[in-house]
Write an enzyme that holds these catalytic residues in place. Sequence first.
Site, PDB file in Angstrom:
ATOM      1  CG  ASP A 208      -0.151   0.169   2.551  1.00 19.94           C
ATOM      2  OD1 ASP A 208       1.091   0.206   2.520  1.00 19.94           O
ATOM      3  OD2 ASP A 208      -0.808   0.268   3.589  1.00 19.94           O
TER       4      ASP A 208
ATOM      5  CG  ASP B 178      -3.259   2.353   5.223  1.00 17.56           C
ATOM      6  OD1 ASP B 178      -4.384   2.039   4.777  1.00 17.56           O
ATOM      7  OD2 ASP B 178      -2.457   1.534   5.703  1.00 17.56           O
TER       8      ASP B 178
ATOM      9  CG  ASP C 110       1.485   3.055   4.768  1.00 19.02           C
ATOM     10  OD1 ASP C 110       0.410   2.564   5.123  1.00 19.02           O
ATOM     11  OD2 ASP C 110       2.449   2.367   4.331  1.00 19.02           O
TER      12      ASP C 110
END
Length: 510
Positions: free
Chosen positions: A343, A434, A345
Site C-alpha cells: 500500500d 492509508d 501510507d
Amino acid sequence: MDSLCMAHLGPRKKRPRQMGGSMASPPQDIKFRDLVLFILEKKMGTTRRAFLMELARRKGFRVENELSDSVTHIVAENNSGSDVLEWLQVQNIKASSQLELLDVSWLIECMRAGKPVEMTGQHQLVVRRDDSGSPSPEPQETPPLALRKVSPYACQRRTTLNNCNRLFTDAFDVLAEDCEFRENEGSYLVFARAASVLKSLPFTIISMKDTEGIPCLGDKVKSIIEEIIEDGESSEVKAVLNNERYQSFKLFTSVFGVGLKTSEKWFRMGFRTLSKIKSDTTLKFTRMQKAGFLYYEDLVSCVTKAEAEAVSVLVKEAVWAFLPDAFVTVTGGFRRGKKIGHDVDFLITSPGATEEEEQQLLPKVMNLWEKKGWLLYCDLVESTFEKFKLPSRKVDALDHFQKCFLILKLHHPSVDSGQPDLQGGKPWKAIRVDLVMCPYERRAFALLGWTGSRQFERDLRRYATHERKMMLDNHALYDKTKRIFLKAESEEEIFAHLGLDYIDPWERNA
Ligand code: CTP
Ligand code: MN
Ligand code: MN
C-alpha cells in the site's frame, strides 16, 4: 507460489554437480585478477563448496571449477597441507612452489573484507613431511569483536534493504509467518527476531562460527542456520511451504479484509481456493472483503515507486485544496526506501488548522474523490485521541488518530482522455492507500510510528519500557520516573529522549 518460494532457498542437495558451472559469474565481474582460486571439495562437501564458490565470485574473485595450471591458491577445510598435497598427487598434479595452500578461514576473511586479505601463518596449511596423519591446524580465532557488537534491539541496529543473509532470513520469515497463522506468539517472536537480526548484519553467514556473539539466535534458530549452511535449505521450512494449512492461510490472507479468523473458518469448512469461496452462495462477506475480491488482481500485484509517487500527487492536491499549509509525508515502507509496497501510507498534519478543520479534512478529501469516481473503497475511522492518555503498554497497540483505509482508482499516466488501452484492459489500477491525520504537536511520534518497520517499532517500545522506564506509542512518550510527557518536534528528538543514536528511515528495515 511454492516454486517461487523455493527458488530463494538455494541449491538442492541432489544436484550438486551442476552448481559450480551454472553459478559461474561472467568474466567481467572479476575484480582481483592476480588470484585464481580453487576450492577443494574433500572434507568440505559439495554444497558448502558451491556456496563458497558462488560467494567468492560475487565478491569479484576468480574461482575455477577444475584444478588447472592457472590456479594460484587452493583453499581447503579440515585438511592439513599434507592432506592437500596427497590429494594433488592422487590427481597426478604437481604442485608448483608458488601455489598457496590455504585454510578456508582465509577465504572467509576475504569474503568479509570484500577483497583479498593478507595470508598469515594462521591461514597457511602446514606440510609435515614425516607425519602424514597430522592434525589440521588450530581452530582460527573468531573475527574482531567490534564486528560482532550487535544489539538485541532492532532500534539499535542499522538495517538497510541490502540484506546479505536472504537465504536465512527468507527461511525465518516463512517460519515466523507460519507461527503467526497458528497464533503462536512466542515462536513468532523467536523467528521474527532471528530474521531481523540477520538482516542487519554487514556480512553473510557462511559458517556457524559467524553466528557467535550475535543475539537473538537461540539453539532452535542455530540448528536451522546450520542445516541451511550444510544443505542449502531447511527441511522444516520446506515442510511449512508444502503444508496445506500454511498455503491456504497465505492465499486467504492475501485478500484485503481477510484475517486469521476468517481464514481459519474457511480452512475448516474445507475451502482451499479463492474461486470456490467467491462462488459459494452461503458465505457472507464484509464490505472490505467484497472490495478485496473485486480488486484482487490489482491489489496482489505490488504498488511500485512510480505508482506511489502518482498517488502522492493526488493526495497533496486534494489535501492542499482544503488546508494549504498542511504537511503531507509518505510513511511506511516507501519512506524506508522500499521499491515496492502492499500500500502507500501518508501522514497529514497542519500547523494552522483548528481542531474542527483538522477533523473535517479527511471527510472533505473523501467527498472530493468520491465525486471524481476514484474511491473504490473507503473506511474512515474517527479519532479516539486524548491529550493526556498515557502511551499504550502493548507493543502492537493500534493508534488513536483519525484515519482512512482506502482503495483508490489510479489512472495510468500514459492514457489520454481515459480511453481504454490497446490491449483492451482497464486504464487504471486499484491501489491500497492509508491516510492518517494527526495533531501538529504529535507529528514526530506519528511519523516515527508509521514509518515502521513493524519489528523496528516493537523494539523501540520494548527498549523504552525495559531500558528507560518510559512508555512510547504513536502519540506520545512518557517518562515514568519523572512522571512527565516528553515533547518532540522531530524524530531525532525522540531518539535523543530515549538515549538512542538516531537511525535514518532507510536503516529501519528491521
Ligand atoms: N502501523 C500502525 N498502526 C496500524 C497500521 C500500521 O502503527 N494500524 C504502522 C506499522 O508500524 C507499520 C507502518 O505503520 O510499520 C506501515 O504499515 P504497513 O503499511 O502495514 O507496512 P509497511 O511497512 O508500509 O509495508 P508494506 O510495504 O507492506 O505496506
Ligand atoms: Mn505500507
Ligand atoms: Mn499501511
